[in-house]
Design a protein around this motif. Structure first.
Motif, PDB file in Angstrom:
ATOM      1  N   GLN A 133       0.838  -1.214   0.000  1.00 47.77           N
ATOM      2  CA  GLN A 133       0.000   0.000   0.000  1.00 47.77           C
ATOM      3  C   GLN A 133       0.867   1.257   0.000  1.00 47.77           C
ATOM      4  OE1 GLN A 133      -0.401  -2.610   2.057  1.00 47.77           O
ATOM      5  NE2 GLN A 133      -2.325  -3.436   1.257  1.00 47.77           N
ATOM      6  N   GLU A 134       1.898   1.257   0.820  1.00 49.34           N
ATOM      7  CA  GLU A 134       2.757   2.434   0.909  1.00 49.34           C
ATOM      8  C   GLU A 134       3.577   2.620  -0.379  1.00 49.34           C
ATOM      9  OE1 GLU A 134       2.982   4.999   2.629  1.00 49.34           O
ATOM     10  OE2 GLU A 134       4.976   5.762   2.117  1.00 49.34           O
ATOM     11  N   ARG A 137       1.295   4.029  -2.911  1.00 45.81           N
ATOM     12  CA  ARG A 137       1.022   5.443  -2.632  1.00 45.81           C
ATOM     13  C   ARG A 137       2.178   6.325  -3.125  1.00 45.81           C
ATOM     14  NH1 ARG A 137       1.788   9.509   0.973  1.00 45.81           N
ATOM     15  NH2 ARG A 137       3.532   8.380   1.878  1.00 45.81           N
ATOM     16  N   TRP A 140       2.160   6.451  -6.877  1.00 49.80           N
ATOM     17  CA  TRP A 140       1.020   7.259  -7.333  1.00 49.80           C
ATOM     18  C   TRP A 140       1.349   8.753  -7.190  1.00 49.80           C
ATOM     19  CZ3 TRP A 140      -2.315  10.663  -4.766  1.00 49.80           C
ATOM     20  CH2 TRP A 140      -3.453  11.040  -5.491  1.00 49.80           C
ATOM     21  N   LEU A 152      -4.918   4.890  -8.026  1.00 49.72           N
ATOM     22  CA  LEU A 152      -4.099   4.248  -6.987  1.00 49.72           C
ATOM     23  C   LEU A 152      -4.299   2.726  -6.990  1.00 49.72           C
ATOM     24  CD1 LEU A 152      -2.228   4.555  -4.517  1.00 49.72           C
ATOM     25  CD2 LEU A 152      -4.246   4.962  -3.119  1.00 49.72           C
ATOM     26  N   GLU A 156      -1.533  -0.278  -7.279  1.00 51.99           N
ATOM     27  CA  GLU A 156      -1.391  -1.304  -6.244  1.00 51.99           C
ATOM     28  C   GLU A 156      -1.437  -2.703  -6.881  1.00 51.99           C
ATOM     29  OE1 GLU A 156      -3.461  -0.124  -2.610  1.00 51.99           O
ATOM     30  OE2 GLU A 156      -3.628  -2.252  -2.160  1.00 51.99           O
TER      31      GLU A 156
END
Ligand code: DC
Length: 208
Positions: A133-134, A137, A140, A152, A156
């Protein structure tokens, strides 16, 4: 001193490797660029990145390609991940990376298999990671910052697919070496991650 920096895509390993090279005064090789050049070349030749024959034929790319901004695109990153599963491609790129690692005075190399295959004798091995997820992010933010309109969730998905391919391949899969120091940058900003890496190398090797 040889410093090996491995880790998945968008973990911050490239930024960290560059900063380590500047701090310790060592030359740096981003080995992912070599696979990206093969991926780009195979596509430019109208070949199939999943074909070992097409991918091997693209290993004779011109060095000038390594400076081409197009190598940084997500599309080329995907091709790179696909060509990198072929043992013949990995073999063709091995000597160049090995010679860089063994140059007098040492070097910093970042990639997926530096600590396990390219330079198993490295003085220090870092494995840089962060949650999917990080990493999505960060990618993105970087892409939208460059004006690229992308969702996003799509990033992912791409990152998870790339991880699965890089970790699941039979030849030199992405894995932390037994003696690697693992740095999880999920909750670190850029500067904190760099600081942690410099400190880890300094402590491990007894260098300032
Ligand atoms: O680090 P990067 O995103 O530029 O790497 C692109 C692809 O190249 C990656 O998905 C897998 C492959 N690669 C590899 O197999 N071994 C390396 N040492 C570096 C990259």
């Amino acid at each position: 001193m040889i410093i090996a920096v491995d880790g998945p895509t968008a973990s911050g390993k490239g930024t960290i490797a560059k900063a380590l090279a500047a701090h310790f005064g060592l030359p740096h090789l981003d080995t992912g660029l070599l696979y990206r050049a093969v991926g780009r070349q195979v596509a430019a030749q109208g070949g199939n990145p999943d074909s070992p024959i097409d991918a091997l034929a693209a290993c004779n790319f011109a060095d000038a390609l390594l400076a081409d901004e197009i190598l940084r695109s997500e599309e080329v990153g995907g091709f790179a991940s696909r060509v990198s599963i072929h043992p013949d491609v990995r073999h063709a790129l091995y000597q160049r990376q090995r010679a860089f690692a063994l140059q007098k005075g040492g070097a910093v190399l970042d990639g997926r298999d530096i600590g396990t295959v390219i330079a198993p004798e490295a003085d220090v091995k870092l494995f840089i990671t962060a949650s999917v997820q990080e990493r999505a992010r960060r990618r993105w933010l970087e892409m939208t910052g460059r004006g690229i309109d992308v969702a996003l969730a799509a990033i992912e998905r791409d990152i998870a697919a790339r991880d699965a391919r890089d970790m699941g391949r039979a030849d030199a899969p992405l894995i932390a070496a037994n003696d690697a120091l693992v740095i999880d940058t999920t909750h670190f900003g850029r500067d904190a991650a760099i600081e942690a890496a410099i400190e880890a190398v300094a402590l491990h090797t007894g260098t300032a």
